[in-house]
Write a protein that holds these residues in place. Structure first.
Motif, PDB file in Angstrom:
ATOM      1  N   ASN A  54       0.872  -1.181   0.000  1.00 16.42           N
ATOM      2  CA  ASN A  54       0.000   0.000   0.000  1.00 16.42           C
ATOM      3  C   ASN A  54       0.904   1.224   0.000  1.00 16.42           C
ATOM      4  OD1 ASN A  54      -1.744   2.176   0.645  1.00 16.42           O
ATOM      5  ND2 ASN A  54      -3.144   0.816   1.740  1.00 16.42           N
ATOM      6  N   HIS A  56      -0.025   4.396  -0.435  1.00 16.32           N
ATOM      7  CA  HIS A  56      -0.744   5.650  -0.213  1.00 16.32           C
ATOM      8  C   HIS A  56       0.118   6.590   0.624  1.00 16.32           C
ATOM      9  CE1 HIS A  56      -3.860   8.468   1.122  1.00 16.32           C
ATOM     10  NE2 HIS A  56      -4.584   8.032   0.108  1.00 16.32           N
ATOM     11  N   GLY A 353      -6.202  -3.503   4.191  1.00 17.45           N
ATOM     12  CA  GLY A 353      -5.260  -2.443   3.847  1.00 17.45           C
ATOM     13  C   GLY A 353      -4.202  -2.859   2.858  1.00 17.45           C
ATOM     14  N   TYR A 355      -2.928  -4.450  -0.549  1.00 14.12           N
ATOM     15  CA  TYR A 355      -3.184  -4.781  -1.946  1.00 14.12           C
ATOM     16  C   TYR A 355      -4.554  -4.352  -2.455  1.00 14.12           C
ATOM     17  CZ  TYR A 355       1.049  -7.304  -1.091  1.00 14.12           C
ATOM     18  OH  TYR A 355       2.337  -7.597  -0.730  1.00 14.12           O
ATOM     19  N   SER A 356      -5.460  -3.931  -1.591  1.00 12.20           N
ATOM     20  CA  SER A 356      -6.768  -3.472  -2.060  1.00 12.20           C
ATOM     21  C   SER A 356      -6.625  -2.199  -2.891  1.00 12.20           C
ATOM     22  CB  SER A 356      -7.693  -3.230  -0.868  1.00 12.20           C
ATOM     23  OG  SER A 356      -7.062  -2.402   0.098  1.00 12.20           O
ATOM     24  N   LEU A 357      -6.021  -1.176  -2.319  1.00 14.41           N
ATOM     25  CA  LEU A 357      -5.811   0.082  -3.031  1.00 14.41           C
ATOM     26  C   LEU A 357      -4.742  -0.075  -4.110  1.00 14.41           C
ATOM     27  CD1 LEU A 357      -6.877   2.998  -2.917  1.00 14.41           C
ATOM     28  CD2 LEU A 357      -4.935   3.544  -1.447  1.00 14.41           C
ATOM     29  N   ALA A 358      -3.732  -0.892  -3.823  1.00 15.31           N
ATOM     30  CA  ALA A 358      -2.616  -1.053  -4.760  1.00 15.31           C
ATOM     31  C   ALA A 358      -3.032  -1.749  -6.054  1.00 15.31           C
ATOM     32  CB  ALA A 358      -1.494  -1.844  -4.093  1.00 15.31           C
TER      33      ALA A 358
END
Length: 385
Positions: A54, A56, A353, A355-358
């Motif tokens: 992640n 972010h 948290g 790999y979801s956003l990535a």
């Protein structure tokens, strides 16, 4: 003027007041700080963060604030992300296959440590300053992880011996590294790798300054939370047993285990078909739920009504589809959702948290893009009946 995002109490409050019609990731910096402290206190060596999990800016900046100042990077883009939050962070460039331009970027960004797993890739690193560390990455046929990284990266022990000799002869600081695989819950995997590392060192006749024991530390997916401290203790004991009174310094590179628990994903129920056995969400495997496709269904799933109240109906296994027009956009069957769930409710997926956003995409115009900062991730601490 600086734009400071709003800080919400919890996901339920935000969902009831904002009624988003798109998936949302809720981030609790306090949870990330606590996890970082757990690694810093429990792991006896250097703790680095695997940026791939992640990247972010809020994650990276909060890790720096928590005391993590070394990062495992795999690309120039990740190097830029790290430099965006810290001018002094140490970067370990551990993707062992690089183009000429990527190598030049790594040199320009001042990567202090590099990994390599074959002779042709070591040939490419001739311009890397001799003040840098080069870690030879090796792989073993060791089980215990959700999936093995050794099928893509890692020299055989025999090849690692030759590479380690070359690194030492050519003037870099020699090191070894390995990765037991993602979501590794068996501490014996690290033990086996550490003893194999000692054999490689002895055969190569080279002193190593450090040994990178990789990532792979598990996040909380099912049942009780993983006992990370037991894994740290097993690593320490194996290093002492294998290397005796003069062990190399050790470091680790957690990604999933570091960041997973500090985020909860909320997806809205768009439709329910049949007798309730099939549910359509506004997020799926092309979005923030991609990791569930690969890692299997989580047990900690909660349904929240539009007013923020938890649904308390007995859980029912469902067939769950994502929002895209692709029939492959389907979670593994049997996701347990409250029986009284309704269209317009929100499904909360804790621990997403990593790999979801990535890995989210914009396929069909869907995907996760909003991150909302909260004080706490769950208002109600009791699970569905």
């Amino acid at each position: 003027m600086q734009n400071i995002p709003a800080l919400w109490r919890d996901p339920e409050t935000y969902l009831s007041r904002s009624a988003p019609d798109h998936p949302v990731l809720f981030f609790a910096p306090s949870v990330l700080h606590a996890t970082a402290q757990r690694f810093l206190d429990g792991f006896s060596g250097l703790v680095t963060y695997a940026v791939k999990a992640n990247a972010h800016p809020a994650v990276l900046s909060n890790l720096v604030a928590a005391g993590v100042n070394a990062f495992d990077v795999a690309s120039p883009a990740e190097m830029a992300a790290v430099r965006g939050v810290s001018d002094t962070a140490v970067m370990h460039y551990n993707n062992p296959v690089r183009s000429a331009k990527e190598i030049a970027a790594g040199i320009d960004y001042g990567a202090a440590s590099w990994s390599v797993d074959c002779a042709s890739e070591l040939d490419k690193l001739a311009a890397v300053p001799r003040s840098c560390e080069i870690a030879v990455r090796f792989a073993l046929p060791v089980s215990g992880a959700a999936y093995d990284f050794g099928s893509k990266f890692g020299a055989s022990p025999d090849d690692a011996v030759n590479l380690l000799r070359r690194v030492a002869v050519e003037g870099w600081t020699p090191s070894l590294c390995f990765h037991p695989g993602t979501q590794c819950e068996d501490a014996d995997a690290w033990v086996e790798y550490i003893h194999a590392a000692k054999e490689i060192v002895d055969r190569a006749g080279a002193h190593i300054a450090r040994m990178n024991v990789g990532g792979g530390f598990p996040a909380h997916r099912c049942g009780t939370a993983p006992d990370l401290e037991a894994q740290f203790a097993a690593i320490d004991a194996a290093v002492t047993h294998a290397f005796g009174a003069t062990p190399p310094a050790i470091l680790c590179e957690p990604g999933r285990a570091m960041v997973a628990e500090s985020f909860t994903l909320a997806a809205r129920i768009k439709g329910i078909r049949g007798a309730g056995e099939t549910v359509f969400l506004n997020d799926g495997i092309y979005g923030g739920l991609v990791d569930i496709r690969d890692m299997g269904l989580p047990e900690r799933v909660h349904v929240v009504a539009a007013d923020g109240a938890w649904r308390k109906g007995r859980t029912v296994p469902r067939v769950v589809f994502g929002p895209t027009c692709d029939s492959l956009d389907r979670l593994p069957d049997g996701l347990p959702l409250a029986g009284d769930a309704e269209v317009g409710d929100f499904v909360l997926f804790p621990g997403l948290g990593a790999y979801s956003l990535a890995m989210t995409t914009a396929f069909n115009g869907y995907g996760v893009s909003e991150v909302v900062t909260v004080l706490d991730l769950l208002r109600d601490k009791t699970s569905n009946a």
